[in-house]
Design a protein around this motif. Sequence first.
Motif: not given
Length: 615
Positions: A200-226
């Motif tokens: 959650k915290t890292i997602s909030q930080l990354v969103a501040k950059i306001e880049c459509g291609h910079t994200m903590t999205g679903a496609f490439n997450q680790s098994e732990e985050i999945e």
Amino acid sequence: MNTLLLDVKGYLITLIFSVSILFLKTPVMSQDEISVTFQVDLTQAMENGRQINKVGLRGSTLPLSWEENYTLSDIDKDGIYEATVMIDNPESLEYKFVLGSGDQIEWESVNNRKLQDQKGKSSLTAFSLWDSNLRMSKSDLVSYKVSPKGLQEDLKILKKALHELHPGLTKHINPEDLASEFEKVSQVFESPRTLREAYKTISQLVAKIECGHTMTGAFNQSEEIEQVILNQRDKLPFSTKIIDGRMYIHRNVSENDRLVRGTEVISINGVEVRNILKTLLAVTNADGSNDAMRYDKMQILGYGEHSTFDLYYTLFYPMIDDVFELSLQDPKTKSHYKASVKSLTFVRREQLMFASFSNIPKSYDDLWSLTYPSENVALLRLGTFVVWKMDMDWKKFMNDAFKEINEKGIKYLIVDIRGNGGGLDEPSAVLMRNIIKKSFSIKANQPYAKYIKVSDELKPYLKTWGNKGFDITNQVSLSDNGLYKSNSADFEFTLSPTKDGFKGETYVLADASNSSATYILSKTIKANKVATLVGQQTGGNLRGINGGQMFFLELPNSKVEVDIPLWGEGPRLGQPDRGVQPDVFVKRSVHDLINEVDTEVEAVLFLIKGKSKDR
């Protein structure tokens, strides 16, 4: 006396012999033998709707084999199946769990498993999640906390990666504000945090950059985050549309039949939806101030992709149990009522969607189609440019489609790219050559990179497609703006029509999902008046976007993955902070949603009808 002595000796001999026989008959555990309790957690599979009948274990060392099941059981009905087996030579054992029996079995897709930490032990519990390499239960993962030291290390790696690699890091946020955001996160990370809290915290930080291609999205997450984010049973049991900042039910797969299409969701678990959307807007990535793109990403599709609502809702509004308490508005009577619906996993909701609605695309191929909604009108749907995941020959499909359109003498063509977030640029070029009427020059967007070589410190945490991009020394040269410009894109090229291209009038349907390749396509179409752009503002941003090659940064302690684009357009001064506006704006209608009317297609048919009358 001699007789007594003989009797005593005989008794001793008999006793020694008997003890020897007893010793030989008693099993003795060898130093290489170990008692292993194999456990496999199938709760996720059951939450996803799987019917578990028989669970087995197969392996390379007796008494296991690769041909026959060693049966596991779930005596306490907690979803964890287990069996205890004596294993000889445990270091050489390889094994897998299977579902079913006989010829009707399903193997795990992970590599063969091996025991860990068995040396010097006489017994061992080997816990596994079904079809996963993780050796910790989902509940343990959810409660596990990362130490402040680990969190600070992750933050340092993230900061270095963004500053070293991201070509547009401060395009929409000034350096001082970005530094302040990093400092806020550093303070949060002074205490241990769960994986969900770190995400959650890292997602909030990354969103501040306001880049459509910079994200903590679903496609490439680790098994732990999945496991702790994607696979949780905390998803709404319906898909949604967001119109004018309000949430409406699109497709319902809950057990409550009253939740029909067009029902407005007023509140969820006591919190007004407008406040929920406002909260999630701040953590949803998009280019610059393009909130249309953010609202589009918050819509729940219900299959295929996780929306940002799926990813972030319960991080800000934790659930007490597996029930959503909803306040709703009936689309016909406008009366308010309350309903309780059970949450679902993403996989289970997708299964129910496919089973309940026949018109949902089940593959990338299904996202392309050619139909004829009216006389002299063709509708070419191109729902994705992720063509490398298609089974069909997409170029052949495109060529055959235009051949058929021309053979039918079609006068009007509607190209539908709504919902298409991009992919390869090549489909755009093939489409353009088939709809343009004359040649024209296009100046390629000048892409810039921030780096020429990835530092050794970052390499262990980065992945990318085909391991390309770690050294781009021969692809770039230093530019006046301090970035490295691509040597292969600073030129103009001529786009010419194909010989058998479409000769009629073309309309292109666009919306806020069109980012990346489809944003560039929409911008090119409008700038060169190739077709009439119809719909809503696109995603992307006229001040420039980032994309192209991507790095996937996995932080070693929190296990959070962050997408980082490697190429970006230079600053476009004087441009508005938004996407491409259509030539013909079409306001989405709740009435049309209720009645399953395609608002944009109907708008184009209305325009065509008016032109036909004029003629």
